[in-house]
Design a protein around this motif. Structure first.
Motif, mmCIF file in Angstrom:
data_model
loop_
_atom_site.group_PDB
_atom_site.id
_atom_site.type_symbol
_atom_site.label_atom_id
_atom_site.label_comp_id
_atom_site.label_asym_id
_atom_site.label_seq_id
_atom_site.Cartn_x
_atom_site.Cartn_y
_atom_site.Cartn_z
ATOM 1 N N ALA A 1 0.835 -1.206 0.000
ATOM 2 C CA ALA A 1 0.000 0.000 0.000
ATOM 3 C C ALA A 1 0.870 1.257 0.000
ATOM 4 O O ALA A 1 0.567 2.243 -0.697
ATOM 5 C CB ALA A 1 -0.922 -0.008 1.214
ATOM 6 N N PHE A 2 1.965 1.231 0.780
ATOM 7 C CA PHE A 2 2.886 2.366 0.803
ATOM 8 C C PHE A 2 3.525 2.576 -0.569
ATOM 9 O O PHE A 2 3.662 3.713 -1.045
ATOM 10 C CB PHE A 2 3.958 2.129 1.865
ATOM 11 N N SER A 3 3.905 1.485 -1.237
ATOM 12 C CA SER A 3 4.508 1.591 -2.572
ATOM 13 C C SER A 3 3.518 2.181 -3.572
ATOM 14 O O SER A 3 3.886 3.021 -4.405
ATOM 15 C CB SER A 3 4.978 0.211 -3.049
ATOM 16 N N ARG A 4 2.269 1.758 -3.494
ATOM 17 C CA ARG A 4 1.256 2.293 -4.408
ATOM 18 C C ARG A 4 1.030 3.782 -4.157
ATOM 19 O O ARG A 4 0.894 4.574 -5.094
ATOM 20 C CB ARG A 4 -0.052 1.524 -4.241
ATOM 21 N N LEU B 1 12.740 19.227 -6.394
ATOM 22 C CA LEU B 1 11.924 18.037 -6.638
ATOM 23 C C LEU B 1 11.958 17.036 -5.479
ATOM 24 O O LEU B 1 10.896 16.551 -5.060
ATOM 25 C CB LEU B 1 12.359 17.372 -7.946
ATOM 26 N N PRO B 2 13.138 16.681 -4.915
ATOM 27 C CA PRO B 2 13.131 15.718 -3.803
ATOM 28 C C PRO B 2 12.303 16.185 -2.611
ATOM 29 O O PRO B 2 11.547 15.405 -2.025
ATOM 30 C CB PRO B 2 14.615 15.585 -3.443
ATOM 31 N N THR B 3 12.436 17.475 -2.261
ATOM 32 C CA THR B 3 11.677 17.993 -1.118
ATOM 33 C C THR B 3 10.181 17.972 -1.391
ATOM 34 O O THR B 3 9.372 17.608 -0.519
ATOM 35 C CB THR B 3 12.127 19.433 -0.800
ATOM 36 N N LEU B 4 9.802 18.342 -2.603
ATOM 37 C CA LEU B 4 8.386 18.335 -2.962
ATOM 38 C C LEU B 4 7.812 16.920 -2.912
ATOM 39 O O LEU B 4 6.722 16.692 -2.366
ATOM 40 C CB LEU B 4 8.206 18.932 -4.358
ATOM 41 N N LEU B 5 8.554 15.968 -3.469
ATOM 42 C CA LEU B 5 8.096 14.576 -3.440
ATOM 43 C C LEU B 5 7.983 14.067 -2.009
ATOM 44 O O LEU B 5 7.025 13.371 -1.649
ATOM 45 C CB LEU B 5 9.062 13.693 -4.239
ATOM 46 N N GLU B 6 8.968 14.429 -1.190
ATOM 47 C CA GLU B 6 8.953 13.971 0.198
ATOM 48 C C GLU B 6 7.720 14.483 0.933
ATOM 49 O O GLU B 6 7.043 13.726 1.641
ATOM 50 C CB GLU B 6 10.224 14.436 0.902
ATOM 51 N N ARG B 7 7.410 15.754 0.763
ATOM 52 C CA ARG B 7 6.245 16.321 1.444
ATOM 53 C C ARG B 7 4.952 15.671 0.961
ATOM 54 O O ARG B 7 4.059 15.366 1.764
ATOM 55 C CB ARG B 7 6.200 17.830 1.206
ATOM 56 N N GLN B 8 4.864 15.464 -0.348
ATOM 57 C CA GLN B 8 3.654 14.859 -0.906
ATOM 58 C C GLN B 8 3.449 13.440 -0.366
ATOM 59 O O GLN B 8 2.352 13.060 0.040
ATOM 60 C CB GLN B 8 3.754 14.817 -2.436
ATOM 61 N N ILE B 9 4.527 12.656 -0.370
ATOM 62 C CA ILE B 9 4.422 11.256 0.063
ATOM 63 C C ILE B 9 4.137 11.180 1.560
ATOM 64 O O ILE B 9 3.297 10.388 2.012
ATOM 65 C CB ILE B 9 5.710 10.490 -0.293
ATOM 66 N N GLU B 10 4.831 11.998 2.359
ATOM 67 C CA GLU B 10 4.619 11.962 3.810
ATOM 68 C C GLU B 10 3.191 12.354 4.174
ATOM 69 O O GLU B 10 2.586 11.750 5.071
ATOM 70 C CB GLU B 10 5.618 12.894 4.506
ATOM 71 N N ARG B 11 2.652 13.345 3.481
ATOM 72 C CA ARG B 11 1.290 13.780 3.787
ATOM 73 C C ARG B 11 0.272 12.699 3.419
ATOM 74 O O ARG B 11 -0.676 12.439 4.167
ATOM 75 C CB ARG B 11 0.980 15.076 3.039
ATOM 76 N N ASP B 12 0.490 12.046 2.292
ATOM 77 C CA ASP B 12 -0.477 11.054 1.813
ATOM 78 C C ASP B 12 -0.322 9.713 2.523
ATOM 79 O O ASP B 12 -1.305 9.033 2.834
ATOM 80 C CB ASP B 12 -0.308 10.875 0.302
ATOM 81 N N ALA B 13 0.933 9.306 2.786
ATOM 82 C CA ALA B 13 1.183 7.991 3.388
ATOM 83 C C ALA B 13 1.240 8.033 4.909
ATOM 84 O O ALA B 13 1.234 6.980 5.559
ATOM 85 C CB ALA B 13 2.493 7.416 2.856
ATOM 86 N N ASN B 14 1.351 9.234 5.481
ATOM 87 C CA ASN B 14 1.425 9.401 6.932
ATOM 88 C C ASN B 14 2.599 8.627 7.524
ATOM 89 O O ASN B 14 2.469 7.913 8.515
ATOM 90 C CB ASN B 14 0.117 8.961 7.597
ATOM 91 N N ARG B 15 3.753 8.771 6.886
ATOM 92 C CA ARG B 15 4.957 8.157 7.425
ATOM 93 C C ARG B 15 6.181 8.959 7.006
ATOM 94 O O ARG B 15 6.143 9.737 6.057
ATOM 95 C CB ARG B 15 5.099 6.705 6.987
ATOM 96 N N ASN B 16 7.262 8.746 7.735
ATOM 97 C CA ASN B 16 8.507 9.461 7.521
ATOM 98 C C ASN B 16 9.254 8.855 6.333
ATOM 99 O O ASN B 16 9.471 7.640 6.292
ATOM 100 C CB ASN B 16 9.356 9.349 8.791
ATOM 101 N N VAL B 17 9.651 9.681 5.359
ATOM 102 C CA VAL B 17 10.367 9.167 4.190
ATOM 103 C C VAL B 17 11.567 10.046 3.884
ATOM 104 O O VAL B 17 11.641 11.207 4.304
ATOM 105 C CB VAL B 17 9.452 9.093 2.938
ATOM 106 N N HIS B 18 12.498 9.474 3.157
ATOM 107 C CA HIS B 18 13.652 10.212 2.631
ATOM 108 C C HIS B 18 13.718 9.930 1.139
ATOM 109 O O HIS B 18 13.828 8.773 0.723
ATOM 110 C CB HIS B 18 14.940 9.767 3.318
#
Length: 448
Positions: free
Chosen positions: A340-343, A397-414
């Motif tokens: 689910a996280f990968s999707r 781009l990396p920062t934008l992707l990180e914020r988008q993924i963290e907000r949607d997945a509710n988990r810490n990512v790098h």
């Protein structure tokens, strides 16, 4: 084709002959001085199980001695008709033949663990060198196929000793494999064979084995299905063994390397991939055997599951089944969470790159490492590979992707973004595409 030798007492001679006559089987019988008779008769492979079932139903299985061998040529009056009669059936082995084949394919434990040790070291070297040929070689010498298929076969054949021994052998074998890969990784890292600062996350063949995915699970299930089909027919088992080892040995090597590099979260992800694969192989094989008609004997004979297990082995069998059930449920939950996280990650990457500001970027791939059950202090690593046709930095781009993924997945990512340079030069009748390697990497400040 099979040639049968059946040795029976004289008082059971008529019963055996009656069964063979009923099925129009050509046979030769030789009387012996000791008050017994020896029957010789050929059978099509698909006909073996019905004949043995008839012997069993008539109570002859306890009175006669049966030996089966492979026949190369048969010329008898009724054999051609028998072969045509059973030509529409899958040429599967009888339960007795399957049982004998599984037992014969079991490796002596010394060779099993030695083969596991050598294959996982070869696989670990292949992963670090990024050499698929070496990894394929490790799969060829791996002995895992025999134990992986013995457990489901033991359940359906009522051989609970085979079942328990197979599960124990798989567990110990994988433990040996992980420890060997970890020791090998530690040695090559600290002796300078590979750079001590090398990040295994960015070694391509290691990175793709650091978390279970829906496709990797599907591949393991297919390996179990093909393995069961190959072992129940007269197909070659060599390639089948390679396919099963492909789902096990590289994952075990990746787990050991993650331990050697002291990356606990990556080690957990690779170990989860290994567990999912081995369970998927066993489940795929079990379902296939059931689908091919190998029903448990206790179910066929209107007995009970409990009575099918010898009283002295019930504790071991129930304990093994409980461990497998917990492992299946646990890995299922963790794998589902990671899938689910990968999707979610893939969806956010696609949405972000669809923005006009990134119209010159083409997505090449997304690699998601295992991130645990939810929000953790250790971020889950996400690597995004994109192709660009200009030298634009896209540093945001990396920062934008990180914020988008963290907000949607509710988990810490790098997030790490790797760029490949590409372009196309069109002439009148020719075109030329170029790509630049290695990838320049841009990481989000969060994980720096």
């Amino acid at each position: 084709m099979r040639e049968f030798h059946v040795h029976t007492p004289d008082d059971e001679r008529e019963a055996v002959a009656s069964i063979l006559d009923e099925y129009d089987v050509d046979y030769t019988v030789v009387s012996e001085d000791a008050g017994s008779a020896l029957f010789f008769f050929p059978l099509p492979t698909a006909m073996v199980e019905p004949i043995l079932d008839e012997f069993r139903d008539s109570g002859l299985d306890a009175e006669v001695d049966t030996v089966s061998t492979k026949a190369e040529l048969v010329e008898t009056p009724n054999f051609t008709e028998l072969r045509q009669r059973y030509s529409g059936s899958v040429q599967k082995l009888s339960k007795a033949e399957l049982h004998a084949k599984i037992r014969e394919m079991q490796w002596p434990y010394q060779l099993y663990y030695l083969g596991t040790l050598l294959s996982v070291i070869a696989a670990a070297a292949g992963l670090l060198l990024d050499q698929p040929a070496l990894i394929i070689g490790s799969m060829i010498i791996a002995p895992q196929v025999s134990s992986a298929l013995a457990a489901p076969a033991g359940v359906l054949l009522g051989d609970w000793e085979l079942f328990v021994d197979s599960v124990r052998e798989q567990g110990l074998g994988l433990g040996v494999a992980i420890l060997a890969a970890a020791l090998f990784g530690w040695v090559v890292r600290w002796t300078g064979v590979v750079p001590p600062g090398l990040s295994i996350l960015h070694v391509e063949l290691v990175g793709v084995r650091l978390a279970p995915t829906a496709l990797s699970t599907l591949g393991a299930i297919i390996a179990g299905i093909v393995g069961a089909f190959g072992y129940t027919t007269e197909q070659s088992t060599t390639i089948i063994g390679v396919m099963i080892a492909a789902a096990i040995i590289p994952a075990a090597a990746a787990t050991g390397l993650a331990i050697a590099w002291a990356t606990p979260l990556l080690a957990v992800g690779a170990f989860l991939l290994l567990l999912v694969n081995i369970l998927a192989i066993n489940i795929g094989a079990l379902v296939t055997l059931l689908g091919m008609g190998y029903a448990p004997r206790w179910a066929e004979e209107d007995g009970s599951f409990r009575e099918s297990i010898p009283s002295g082995r019930r504790t071991a069998v129930y304990g093994t089944l409980a461990i497998l059930l917990l492992a299946t449920v646990g890995t299922g939950v963790l794998t589902g969470t990671n899938v689910a996280f990968s999707r979610t990650t893939n969806r956010n990457v696609e949405t972000t790159l669809d923005r006009p500001a990134y119209s010159n970027l083409s997505l090449s791939g997304v690699q998601t490492a295992y991130g645990g059950m939810g929000w953790r202090s250790t971020p889950a690593n996400v690597t995004v590979v994109v192709s660009r046709s200009s030298n634009t930095a896209y540093s945001d781009l990396p920062t934008l992707l990180e914020r988008q993924i963290e907000r949607d997945a509710n988990r810490n990512v790098h997030v790490t973004v790797e760029f490949t340079e590409s372009g196309t030069a069109n002439a009148r009748n020719t075109s030329n595409t170029y790509r630049s390697f290695p990838h320049p990497r841009v990481s989000s400040p969060h994980g720096a």
